[in-house]
Design an enzyme around this catalytic site. Structure first.
Site, short mmCIF file in Angstrom:
data_model
loop_
_atom_site.label_atom_id
_atom_site.label_comp_id
_atom_site.label_asym_id
_atom_site.label_seq_id
_atom_site.Cartn_x
_atom_site.Cartn_y
_atom_site.Cartn_z
N GLY A 1 42.21 29.64 -27.71
CA GLY A 1 42.49 29.81 -29.26
C GLY A 1 42.46 31.03 -29.76
CG ASP B 1 39.04 25.37 -28.99
OD1 ASP B 1 39.38 24.27 -28.71
OD2 ASP B 1 39.50 26.46 -28.76
#
Ligand SMILES: *[C@@H]1O[C@H](CO)[C@@H](O)[C@H](O)[C@H]1NC(C)=O
Ligand SMILES: *[C@@H]1O[C@H](CO)[C@@H](O)[C@H](O)[C@H]1NC(C)=O
Ligand SMILES: *[C@@H]1O[C@H](CO)[C@@H](O)[C@H](O)[C@H]1NC(C)=O
Ligand SMILES: *[C@@H]1O[C@H](CO)[C@@H](O)[C@H](O)[C@H]1NC(C)=O
Ligand SMILES: *[C@@H]1O[C@H](CO)[C@@H](O)[C@H](O)[C@H]1NC(C)=O
Ligand SMILES: *[C@@H]1O[C@H](CO)[C@@H](O)[C@H](O)[C@H]1NC(C)=O
Ligand SMILES: *[C@@H]1O[C@H](CO)[C@@H](O)[C@H](O)[C@H]1NC(C)=O
Ligand SMILES: *[C@@H]1O[C@H](CO)[C@@H](O)[C@H](O)[C@H]1NC(C)=O
Ligand SMILES: *[C@@H]1O[C@H](CO)[C@@H](O)[C@H](O)[C@H]1NC(C)=O
Length: 832
Positions: free
Chosen positions: A511, A625
């Protein structure tokens, strides 16, 4: 009251306030009735102050449209446009009013340019009301018993609001579709649309009506999801209600959300369908779902002779020898008009034959994803294929695949340039005028001689200089041009460039950026992460990094150093020899199956790493995440959490993080979407989702090859609660070799971790204690978001049920499982 009696100023203030309030009510009327009209900057506002309607100019446009927008939001707030194709220039001499029983927009010359166009009645009781759900409704009859004549919900523009319908009306034979704007400033219908395909009850995204490039799959009555959108079942409490209706009158799909959430679905000018929710805290639209996921999957996004490249910004480029047809549209990110030739082709063009008879040539383009060819012929070789194309003046390109010669005539649409990780692609030969392919002009003889002489002289000098520079560089590298800053090394960019051999060996991407393998001069192997989208300046970056740098734990990946030069931001980590968890956990013929004990230890270690981040650091760090890709495995499979602290580092630009987290949304806690503050419990949710994957050895949301859907957590939850055979949940590769007690514990705690309400989830500290066996865990309740799956689980194929059905030692009283859903039992029962 006492204060008021004795205080004339206070009384005056109250009077003034009530007056203001009354004025507000007068202007804030939500209705246009028979003898009223809307003009200039007058607006109507829905009763609760949610939506407003009036004349409006989108972006930098100079034209006015009748628009509806969110009153409280100022960013990208238009939800509906009436006169999409026919704007007015002067809003003061234009008016919107009821005329002959319709709501009609009259332009400057009092000519009707837009109408609801439904009834023709002279009734004086017709009026238009703007409701709090964003529906503009035209009604007839007394206020006590209004009869709806027309609704904006049945006539959507580019946005699908909760409660509005997209579908087919069998009475009017009309397909209600969402149609994108032409560009960010022009609401006229663009090329991309979303509509219902009545033949199979699926939704399609289409280009120019004809070409479909995404489908939702058919509506699955039992699961209440579309076959190709399995994530519909995993949205937590964000989208609890989907309705698909089909009867003799109409077929449509609609959704509703909790009314504390502002949510919408947009058919965007990018050709992607986007679901967004408004984040009040950061004042931005948070994108949480989009299809197609990649920009270049949008059909013909770059127009004729444009090539789409996922790795370049902008995504669209004209092929060599072409230029944008309309630079102004191109600047507004509307690429649909595509590109045109800079130089005419010789073929079929008399003038150039006269000037120079040079035949057209071909530009070779490799690694392309090609559109469907117009025609295919069998040829022996490339020359034959080329001459086939040359002989036809309408042929614009060709490609050869063994003996299959594909020919394109007319404009070429939907070209994509592939990067290495997207496959090899094909080679395309595009026809260009010969002059476009000529190499730059050469110098004539006399000049060349001089140039050569000078060049020879300077070459020696240059060589010397280069040698000197190289020498110095080598020295610098040997000295390790890296300064120790606190516990961290500050690296020079060129040094890292060298260590990674110019970022050639990519280990992965996440990400926050891409990771490359590198080797330092002392031959330590490192992983270098190139951060993208940094929102912070250098000083802030260094502060954050030094905080992250001080965090050391056996279950956290160690940061060795960083690089901060200009806009470049890189992080240097220890290299993990065993790669990331996903490559071991999910079916992969090349890797050994992780045995149960290893899995258990990895889960426990990961949990310990997270406890450290959440509870033991000076400032609590929320990872944001957690997924198998971010759990790295060191020697002897010691798990190490990677990428911690980065969410904070790149700023709370959540929309950015979410969009780049493509495909991993299955791990996101529901509160990410509802816009409330994120706490460490968001990590607990993701960890719970991951625990189920430790058990099953596969991704939780993974459609079957035949398009059917399974969702492991809901199946596991029902087995646990009903006291079924937990071994049936186990990864078939383990052949039943697992400790049943541990397995049960993992399933139970996982189920607690994914509760919709974060206060029902345990802390990571409690998770560790449970996994260590220090405390017991009660039966969980089924998270609300999983219930829809449970109700219909007999219709879901989860796994081959043949896997061992040996023991069922864990039975418990679950006669009132459903009541547990409403009032969850406490998480922990007793210390052992
Ligand atoms: C027209 O406006 C008047 C007040 O200006 C109001 O009394 C009347 O009810 C309105 N007529 C209709 C049909 O709304
Ligand atoms: C409007 O135009 C200005 C200047 O041309 C530009 O900076 C701005 O981004 C534009 N706004 C929008 C919404 O396009
Ligand atoms: C009003 O609309 C009519 C019909 O579309 C058009 O002919 C006329 O020019 C418009 N008036 C103005 C002032 O734009
Ligand atoms: C109303 O509908 C008729 C046909 O149904 C169409 O001819 C007419 O142009 C429409 N009028 C407006 C203002 O949209
Ligand atoms: C869309 O389709 C119409 C009719 O099929 C065609 O005339 C038009 O050129 C197409 N638009 C584009 C941008 O190709
Ligand atoms: C649509 O309406 C027609 C009658 O107008 C009816 O015969 C037909 O069955 C309806 N279609 C569906 C799908 O119900
Ligand atoms: C279809 O519409 C008619 C009138 O428009 C109504 O009487 C009927 O109940 C509707 N049928 C269904 C199944 O909704
Ligand atoms: C080429 O020239 C011929 C005669 O000189 C003429 O008839 C023809 O239309 C021209 N073709 C083009 C494409 O200009
Ligand atoms: C040749 O190419 C055409 C068009 O791309 C394709 O439809 C066809 O199947 C190919 N034939 C062979 C034998 O590969």
């Amino acid at each position: 009251m006492d204060i008021m009696k004795n205080n004339p100023i206070a009384m005056l203030a109250v009077l003034f306030l009530s007056l203001l309030f009354m004025i507000h009510i007068c202007l804030g009327a939500d209705t246009i009735s028979a003898n009223q009209s809307l003009s200039g900057d007058q607006t109507i506002v829905s009763a609760g102050g949610i939506f407003e309607l009036g004349f409006h100019k989108p972006g930098n446009s100079s034209k006015y449209y009748i628009c509806m927008w969110y009153k409280q939001i100022s960013v990208d707030n238009i939800v509906w446009v009436a006169n999409r194709e026919k704007p007015v220039s002067d809003r003061f001499s234009s008016e919107l009013r009821i005329s002959n029983g319709n709501l009609v927009l009259f332009n400057e010359s009092k000519i009707p340019i837009w109408s609801t166009n439904v009834s023709s009645t002279t009734s004086t009781s017709v009026s238009a009301v703007l409701r709090d759900d964003g529906n503009l409704v035209l009604t007839d009859g007394p206020a006590t018993l209004p009869r709806p004549l027309w609704e904006s919900f049945d006539n959507p523009a580019h946005i699908w609001l909760p409660g509005s319908k997209i579908g087919y009306d069998n009475r009017t034979k009309r397909n209600q579709r969402l149609i994108s704007w032409t560009n960010s400033e022009d609401p006229a219908p663009g090329l991309f649309s979303l509509e219902l395909e009545t033949s199979d009850n699926s939704y399609r995204i289409r280009w120019n009506v004809s070409k479909s490039y995404w489908t939702s799959g058919s509506w699955n009555k039992n699961l209440k999801i579309f076959d190709r959108v399995p994530e519909m079942g995993t949205r937590g409490n964000f989208v609890p209600d989907f309705t698909f209706v089909t009867d003799v009158n109409e077929t449509y799909f609609t959704y509703s959300v909790d009314n504390t959430i502002i949510s919408r679905t947009v058919m965007d000018v990018s050709g992607q369908l986007k679901q967004q929710s408004w984040l009040g805290s950061t004042k931005e639209w948070n994108l949480f779902w989009t299809q197609p996921q990649r920009q270049c999957e949008v059909y013909a996004f770059c127009g004729a002779y444009g090539s789409c490249n996922e790795k370049s910004l902008p995504f669209c480029n004209c092929l060599r020898g072409f230029e944008p047809k309309s630079q102004s549209d191109w600047d507004l990110k509307d690429y649909s008009a595509g590109c045109r030739r800079k130089t005419k082709l010789q073929c079929g063009n008399n003038i150039s034959i006269v000037q120079n008879g040079e035949r057209d040539k071909f530009l070779q383009m490799s690694s392309m994803s090609l559109p469907e060819a117009t025609q295919a012929v069998t040829t022996a070789n490339n020359e034959e294929c080329e001459s086939t194309c040359l002989s036809d003046c309408s042929c614009t390109a060709y490609a050869l695949d063994s003996n299959n010669c594909s020919i394109w005539t007319g404009d070429i649409l939907n070209l994509k340039q592939l990067s290495e990780d997207e496959g090899t692609g094909k080679t395309l030969y595009v026809r260009l005028a010969a002059s476009e392919l000529r190499s730059p002009k050469k110098h004539n003889g006399a000049v060349t001689g001089v140039v050569v002489g000078v060049a020879a002289g300077s070459a020696v000098l240059l060589g010397l200089i280069v040698l000197l520079i190289l020498r110095q560089r080598k020295k610098a590298l040997r000295l390790g041009k890296a300064v120790v800053e606190g516990s961290l090394m500050a690296f020079d960019y060129r040094y890292l460039q060298n260590a990674t051999q110019n970022f050639s060996e990519k280990l992965g991407g996440g990400g926050f950026g891409s990771v490359f393998k590198g080797r330092l001069p002392d031959s330590t192997v490192v992983a270098v992460k190139q951060l993208e989208s940094m929102s912070q300046g250098e000083k802030q970056f260094r502060t954050e990094i030094s905080t992250i740098g001080t965090i050391q734990h056996v279950n956290l990946v160690r940061l060795r150093g960083f690089c901060c030069e200009g806009r470049k931001r890189l992080l240097v980590y220890d290299y993990m020899s065993n790669g990331s968890l996903d490559s071991h956990l999910f079916q992969n013929k090349n890797s050994n199956v992780l045995d149960w004990n290893t899995r258990y230890q990895i889960a426990l270690g990961t949990a310990r790493g997270l406890v450290y981040l959440h509870e033991k650091c000076r400032d609590c760090i929320i990872h944001c995440d957690i997924k198998p890709e971010n759990i790295l495995l060191g020697d002897e499979y010691c798990p190490k959490v990677a990428d911690f602290g980065l969410a904070k580092l790149v700023g709370r630009d959540f929309s950015r993080v979410l969009t780049t987290m493509r495909g991993t949304r299955g791990y996101l806690a529901p509160e990410w979407i509802s816009g409330v503050a994120i706490t460490p419990k968001a990590d607990v949710y993701s960890f719970g989702i991951m625990l189920f994957e430790f058990v099953s050895g596969r991704r939780n949301t993974e459609p079957f090859a035949d398009g059917r859907v399974k969702f492991f957590p809901s199946w596991a939850a029902s087995i646990i609660i009903e006291g079924g055979d937990v071994l049936a949940l186990l990864d078939p590769n383990l052949e039943g070799n697992a400790d049943v007690e541990e397995l049960t514990r993992v399933c139970r705690v996982a189920c607690w971790c994914i509760q919709d309400d974060e206060t029902h989830r345990p802390s990571m500290g409690q998770v560790v204690q449970i996994l260590e066996g220090a405390i017991d865990v009660n039966l969980p309740s089924i998270p609300r978001s999983l219930e829809i799956f449970i109700e219909h689980q007999e219709n879901i194929i989860f796994f081959t049920e043949s896997s061992s059905r040996r023991s069922s030692q864990i039975r418990s009283n679950t006669s009132n499982a459903s009541s547990e859903v409403k009032s969850p039992t406490p998480l922990l029962s007793s210390m052992s």
